[in-house]
Write a protein that holds these residues in place. Structure first.
Motif, PDB file in Angstrom:
ATOM      1  N   ILE A  20       0.876  -1.169   0.000  1.00 36.72           N
ATOM      2  CA  ILE A  20       0.000   0.000   0.000  1.00 36.72           C
ATOM      3  C   ILE A  20       0.917   1.224   0.000  1.00 36.72           C
ATOM      4  O   ILE A  20       1.899   1.276   0.730  1.00 36.72           O
ATOM      5  N   ALA A  21       0.610   2.171  -0.869  1.00 35.11           N
ATOM      6  CA  ALA A  21       1.483   3.336  -1.034  1.00 35.11           C
ATOM      7  C   ALA A  21       0.637   4.596  -1.213  1.00 35.11           C
ATOM      8  O   ALA A  21      -0.518   4.519  -1.638  1.00 35.11           O
ATOM      9  N   PRO A  22       1.201   5.765  -0.907  1.00 29.57           N
ATOM     10  CA  PRO A  22       0.477   7.026  -1.093  1.00 29.57           C
ATOM     11  C   PRO A  22       0.076   7.221  -2.555  1.00 29.57           C
ATOM     12  O   PRO A  22       0.786   6.777  -3.462  1.00 29.57           O
ATOM     13  N   HIS A  23      -1.059   7.889  -2.771  1.00 27.05           N
ATOM     14  CA  HIS A  23      -1.492   8.175  -4.139  1.00 27.05           C
ATOM     15  C   HIS A  23      -1.873   9.640  -4.321  1.00 27.05           C
ATOM     16  O   HIS A  23      -1.242  10.346  -5.082  1.00 27.05           O
ATOM     17  N   VAL A  57      -7.578   3.280  -3.684  1.00 27.98           N
ATOM     18  CA  VAL A  57      -8.606   3.173  -2.643  1.00 27.98           C
ATOM     19  C   VAL A  57      -8.682   4.476  -1.864  1.00 27.98           C
ATOM     20  O   VAL A  57      -7.697   5.196  -1.720  1.00 27.98           O
ATOM     21  N   ALA A  58      -9.873   4.774  -1.371  1.00 24.44           N
ATOM     22  CA  ALA A  58     -10.102   6.001  -0.607  1.00 24.44           C
ATOM     23  C   ALA A  58      -9.702   5.803   0.851  1.00 24.44           C
ATOM     24  O   ALA A  58      -9.745   4.690   1.376  1.00 24.44           O
ATOM     25  N   ALA A  59      -9.305   6.889   1.479  1.00 22.30           N
ATOM     26  CA  ALA A  59      -8.949   6.872   2.904  1.00 22.30           C
ATOM     27  C   ALA A  59      -9.436   8.170   3.524  1.00 22.30           C
ATOM     28  O   ALA A  59      -9.548   9.193   2.850  1.00 22.30           O
ATOM     29  N   PHE A  67      -4.927   6.047  -1.451  1.00 23.32           N
ATOM     30  CA  PHE A  67      -3.724   5.221  -1.476  1.00 23.32           C
ATOM     31  C   PHE A  67      -3.862   4.252  -2.634  1.00 23.32           C
ATOM     32  O   PHE A  67      -4.953   4.075  -3.181  1.00 23.32           O
ATOM     33  N   VAL A  68      -2.776   3.618  -2.998  1.00 22.03           N
ATOM     34  CA  VAL A  68      -2.811   2.621  -4.058  1.00 22.03           C
ATOM     35  C   VAL A  68      -2.352   1.291  -3.471  1.00 22.03           C
ATOM     36  O   VAL A  68      -1.424   1.247  -2.671  1.00 22.03           O
ATOM     37  N   ILE A  69      -3.054   0.240  -3.842  1.00 25.52           N
ATOM     38  CA  ILE A  69      -2.693  -1.115  -3.440  1.00 25.52           C
ATOM     39  C   ILE A  69      -1.987  -1.765  -4.627  1.00 25.52           C
ATOM     40  O   ILE A  69      -2.369  -1.549  -5.784  1.00 25.52           O
ATOM     41  N   HIS A  70      -0.970  -2.553  -4.352  1.00 26.81           N
ATOM     42  CA  HIS A  70      -0.182  -3.189  -5.412  1.00 26.81           C
ATOM     43  C   HIS A  70      -1.099  -3.887  -6.414  1.00 26.81           C
ATOM     44  O   HIS A  70      -2.082  -4.533  -6.041  1.00 26.81           O
ATOM     45  N   LEU A  79     -11.308  -6.712  -0.306  1.00 20.60           N
ATOM     46  CA  LEU A  79     -11.603  -6.796   1.125  1.00 20.60           C
ATOM     47  C   LEU A  79     -11.612  -5.413   1.770  1.00 20.60           C
ATOM     48  O   LEU A  79     -12.468  -5.108   2.605  1.00 20.60           O
ATOM     49  N   TYR A  80     -10.672  -4.558   1.388  1.00 22.15           N
ATOM     50  CA  TYR A  80     -10.620  -3.201   1.933  1.00 22.15           C
ATOM     51  C   TYR A  80     -11.876  -2.422   1.545  1.00 22.15           C
ATOM     52  O   TYR A  80     -12.529  -1.803   2.388  1.00 22.15           O
ATOM     53  N   ASN A  81     -12.223  -2.458   0.269  1.00 28.83           N
ATOM     54  CA  ASN A  81     -13.389  -1.703  -0.216  1.00 28.83           C
ATOM     55  C   ASN A  81     -14.700  -2.213   0.370  1.00 28.83           C
ATOM     56  O   ASN A  81     -15.656  -1.454   0.495  1.00 28.83           O
TER      57      ASN A  81
END
Length: 138
Positions: A20-23, A57-59, A67-70, A79-81
Motif C-alpha cells: 500500500i502506497a500514497p497516491h 482506494v479512498a482513505a 492510497f494505491v494497493i499493489h 476486502l478493503y473496499n
C-alpha cells in the motif's frame, strides 16, 4: 452474526511500502513535501510506478485521501473496499512519549530492533498491564 479479527503477521515477508502506497496527498511535512513525494524520494527505483497504480482506494483521516494497493493484490483491494480489511501502517510500540534527546533514557522498547518490534507487536501491551495476553492483548 459472528465476527473475528484476523491478525496477519508477515514477519518480514512483505515489502509493506509496496503493498500500500500514497497516491493522492495534500498534507505536507516540514520540508513542504507530500507523503507521495517522500515515497518517491525514498523508494526511488523500487517504488510503485505510475503504470502500476490501478488499484486506488479512498482513505479518511490520513495525510492522503487516496492510497494505491499493489496491482497484484486484487483480493486485498476487494476486502478493503468491502470494509472487511483494515491497514495498520507504521505501527510500533512506545510505552511513553519520547524524542531524539530522551529516547535512550526513558524508553524500555528497542524501537530499532526488528525482533524486539515483532515481540512487542505480538504482545500489544506496552505498559505491561496484562503480561502474556498475546496478540492484541487478548
Amino acid at each position: 452474526p459472528y465476527k473475528a479479527l484476523v491478525y496477519l503477521m508477515l514477519d518480514g515477508g512483505v515489502d509493506s511500502f509496496n503493498m500500500i502506497a500514497p497516491h493522492t496527498c495534500a498534507a505536507t511535512n516540514n520540508n513542504g513535501e507530500t507523503l507521495l513525494e517522500q515515497y518517491y524520494s525514498e523508494r526511488t527505483t523500487i517504488a510503485i510506478t505510475q503504470d502500476e497504480r490501478s488499484r486506488v482506494v479512498a482513505a479518511s483521516g490520513q495525510p492522503c485521501n487516496q492510497f494505491v494497493i499493489h496491482q497484484d493484490l486484487a483480493i486485498v483491494e476487494q476486502l478493503y473496499n468491502s470494509g472487511e480489511l483494515s491497514f495498520f501502517a507504521n505501527t510500533g510500540v512506545i510505552n511513553r512519549p519520547v524524542n531524539k534527546q530522551n529516547y535512550w533514557d526513558v524508553t524500555k522498547t528497542q524501537l530499532f530492533a526488528h525482533n524486539a518490534m515483532i515481540e512487542e507487536a505480538q504482545k500489544i501491551d506496552p505498559f505491561s498491564g496484562m503480561r502474556g495476553t498475546g496478540v492484541l492483548g487478548r
